[in-house]
Design a protein around this motif. Structure first.
Motif, short mmCIF file in Angstrom:
data_model
loop_
_atom_site.label_atom_id
_atom_site.label_comp_id
_atom_site.label_asym_id
_atom_site.label_seq_id
_atom_site.Cartn_x
_atom_site.Cartn_y
_atom_site.Cartn_z
N ARG A 1 0.86 -1.27 0.09
CA ARG A 1 -0.06 -0.03 -0.05
C ARG A 1 0.97 1.43 0.14
N VAL B 1 2.21 4.93 1.17
CA VAL B 1 2.41 5.71 2.13
C VAL B 1 1.18 6.70 2.38
N THR C 1 -3.10 -7.16 6.83
CA THR C 1 -2.74 -6.04 5.62
C THR C 1 -1.17 -5.72 5.43
N ARG C 2 -1.02 -5.17 4.49
CA ARG C 2 0.37 -5.07 3.98
C ARG C 2 0.67 -3.59 3.79
N SER C 3 1.89 -3.12 4.18
CA SER C 3 2.13 -1.52 3.98
C SER C 3 3.43 -1.70 3.85
N TYR D 1 6.57 1.77 3.48
CA TYR D 1 6.77 3.00 4.09
C TYR D 1 8.30 3.41 3.49
#
Length: 168
Positions: A28, A30, A115-117, A119
């Motif tokens: 996802r 940032v 969920t995956r993020s 940054y």
């Protein structure tokens, strides 16, 4: 998110997952903007995501079990350097213990999301790839379920470790 909430949410625990599995994961953005259309995963990539979700969920269950049994220090001991650079062991343990004491014993916990993020450097969260396991947890002293979050960071050695634990 306040700095104390961020500090309280950062912690680590080893989870089994390979770097090639992470490479298959869409991340996802940032910024708070609509996510671009996600690429369609191949059946092999989807199978990797499913396996990774199961492994991370098992690791998150171990983390919350340690927290439930007042072994929060053990969670910090296995944490990612990302977490350890933001908060010392004593602060981590005391903050989580105080938050959990107010809520009372967990009565029911349901996983609601993985969920995956990703940054980038310079933001409020240290740069890197993260996977979060989100629970809706009912506690003895809380009238409504509380969002319980266990975060994992992909460390330089390609090992997923706990980078956070938070309650909201």
């Amino acid at each position: 998110m306040s700095r104390s909430a961020l500090l309280a949410s950062l912690l680590v625990f080893t989870a089994a997952a390979g770097a090639q599995q992470q490479a298959a994961q869409p991340a996802r953005p940032v910024a708070a903007r609509p996510a671009p259309q996600q690429q369609k995963l191949t059946p092999e990539q989807q199978a990797q995501v499913t396996r990774q979700d199961a492994e991370i969920t098992k690791a998150a269950a171990k983390v919350v079990q340690l927290v439930d049994t007042s072994k929060t220090g053990e969670v910090w001991d296995g944490a990612s350097k990302v977490a350890k650079n933001l908060v010392n062991r004593q602060t981590f343990v005391s903050q989580i213990s105080a938050d959990r004491k107010k809520l009372g014993a967990p009565a029911e916990r349901k996983r609601v999301a993985v969920t995956r993020s990703a940054y980038t450097a310079g933001g409020q969260v240290p740069a890197g790839n993260y996977i979060n396991v989100v629970y809706a947890t009912k506690f003895a002293n809380a009238p409504q379920p509380v969002r319980e979050l266990v975060s994992f960071h992909l460390d330089d050695d390609k090992t997923w470790r706990v980078s956070g634990y938070s309650l909201r």
